[in-house]
Design a protein around this motif. Structure first.
Motif, PDB file in Angstrom:
ATOM      1  N   ASN A 131       0.758  -1.235  -0.113  1.00  0.00           N
ATOM      2  CA  ASN A 131       0.018  -0.053   0.260  1.00  0.00           C
ATOM      3  C   ASN A 131       0.996   1.221  -0.021  1.00  0.00           C
ATOM      4  N   ASP A 132       2.081   1.391  -0.307  1.00  0.00           N
ATOM      5  CA  ASP A 132       2.951   2.384  -0.171  1.00  0.00           C
ATOM      6  C   ASP A 132       2.737   3.343  -1.123  1.00  0.00           C
ATOM      7  N   HIS A 133       2.023   3.214  -2.090  1.00  0.00           N
ATOM      8  CA  HIS A 133       1.498   4.424  -3.127  1.00  0.00           C
ATOM      9  C   HIS A 133       0.191   4.746  -2.879  1.00  0.00           C
ATOM     10  N   GLU A 134      -0.279   4.434  -1.809  1.00  0.00           N
ATOM     11  CA  GLU A 134      -1.740   5.112  -1.419  1.00  0.00           C
ATOM     12  C   GLU A 134      -1.715   6.304  -0.261  1.00  0.00           C
ATOM     13  N   ASN A 143      -4.428   6.050  -5.377  1.00  0.00           N
ATOM     14  CA  ASN A 143      -3.233   5.212  -5.666  1.00  0.00           C
ATOM     15  C   ASN A 143      -2.266   5.802  -6.644  1.00  0.00           C
ATOM     16  N   SER A 144      -1.312   6.211  -6.363  1.00  0.00           N
ATOM     17  CA  SER A 144      -0.521   7.016  -7.412  1.00  0.00           C
ATOM     18  C   SER A 144       0.264   5.904  -8.347  1.00  0.00           C
ATOM     19  N   ALA A 145       0.325   4.522  -8.079  1.00  0.00           N
ATOM     20  CA  ALA A 145       0.887   3.867  -9.027  1.00  0.00           C
ATOM     21  C   ALA A 145      -0.195   3.168  -9.914  1.00  0.00           C
ATOM     22  N   ASN A 171      -0.778  15.087  -2.147  1.00  0.00           N
ATOM     23  CA  ASN A 171       0.540  15.257  -1.844  1.00  0.00           C
ATOM     24  C   ASN A 171       0.836  16.408  -1.022  1.00  0.00           C
ATOM     25  N   ASN A 236      -0.699   8.502   4.706  1.00  0.00           N
ATOM     26  CA  ASN A 236       0.410   8.071   3.712  1.00  0.00           C
ATOM     27  C   ASN A 236       1.001   6.761   4.063  1.00  0.00           C
ATOM     28  N   ASN A 238       3.176   5.082   3.354  1.00  0.00           N
ATOM     29  CA  ASN A 238       4.779   5.061   3.283  1.00  0.00           C
ATOM     30  C   ASN A 238       5.245   5.757   4.344  1.00  0.00           C
TER      31      ASN A 238
END
Length: 239
Positions: A131-134, A143-145, A171, A236, A238
């Motif tokens: 989930n580190d792109h969420e 979700n940036s990915a 962001n 975030n 991440n």
């Protein structure tokens, strides 16, 4: 190949030697310390996955060592003590220990506790990695990915420009971005009096995200400056 590095902190040589055998059978790398001071020195030099920390030791006991360790990191800590009173357990766990084993203990029980703690940590990191792109803001997930946006677990269909604006605001959640900042970041060209372009895209975003676009919950207008995405409990993944 070692599965994990375990720091064993105990002033009883017999226990250290005994656990060394069991750790070797599990392919664990073992670091040894006789008190809290030695443990802290080893932590400065080595990457450690878990600490087994005795309470009663000379120079610096396990309680003080645990508190100092927790000032810098969140390595799982299993505390050992010859005392079984509930207050001792509460004392150990309240300073940041993850588990507690009473002496005398079965080496197999300690190994089982170690495995349980390592599994918990590995599962946690797996979830974070997935989930580190969420970015989550209340019931909104970006979700940036995958470029997928969901609201109340339902996918919101956005154009590439709309998604880019939303991601930019997310962001910088809680911060005001001017129209020229938004335009130049998303369109990758000088602003040149393009206010209407940004305003139209913001209006469309609100129509898709807000219950009442006239009284927006997420994307707020800061008159005379620009727009911001309200930080409603932002998470975030991440971090």
């Amino acid at each position: 190949m070692s599965v994990a590095t375990i720091l064993m902190v105990d002033d009883e040589y017999e226990i250290i030697k005994l656990m060394e055998i069991y750790f070797k059978n599990e392919n664990y790398t073992m670091l040894k310390a006789g008190n809290g001071i030695e443990a802290l020195e080893l932590l400065e030099k080595h990457q450690v996955d878990l600490i087994v920390l005795d309470v009663m030791m000379p120079s610096m006991d396990g309680i003080e060592a645990c508190m100092k360790i927790r000032e810098k990191n969140h390595i799982p800590i299993i505390m050992l003590s010859a005392k079984s009173q509930d207050m001792d357990k509460i004392s150990g766990l309240s300073v940041g220990a993850d588990d507690y084993v009473t002496k005398p203990f079965s080496p197999l029980e300690l190994i089982a506790r170690i495995k349980a703690q390592l599994r918990r940590v590995n599962q946690f990191h797996s979830v974070r990695k997935a989930n580190d792109h969420e970015i989550r803001i209340d019931n909104l997930v970006i979700n940036s990915a995958s470029h997928v946006v969901t609201l109340d677990d339902k996918i919101v269909k956005l154009t590439p420009r709309e998604f880019a604006i939303l991601l930019l605001l997310a962001n910088h959640a809680g911060k005001v971005l001017s129209m020229d900042q938004i335009y130049e970041h998303v369109w990758q060209e000088p602003f040149m009096e393009s206010k209407n372009t940004v305003m139209v895209h913001i209006r469309k975003l609100r129509e898709k995200l807000e219950d009442d676009p006239q009284k927006p919950y997420f994307i707020k207008t800061v008159w005379g400056i620009g727009y911001k995405l309200e930080n409603h409990g932002q998470v975030n993944a991440n971090e």
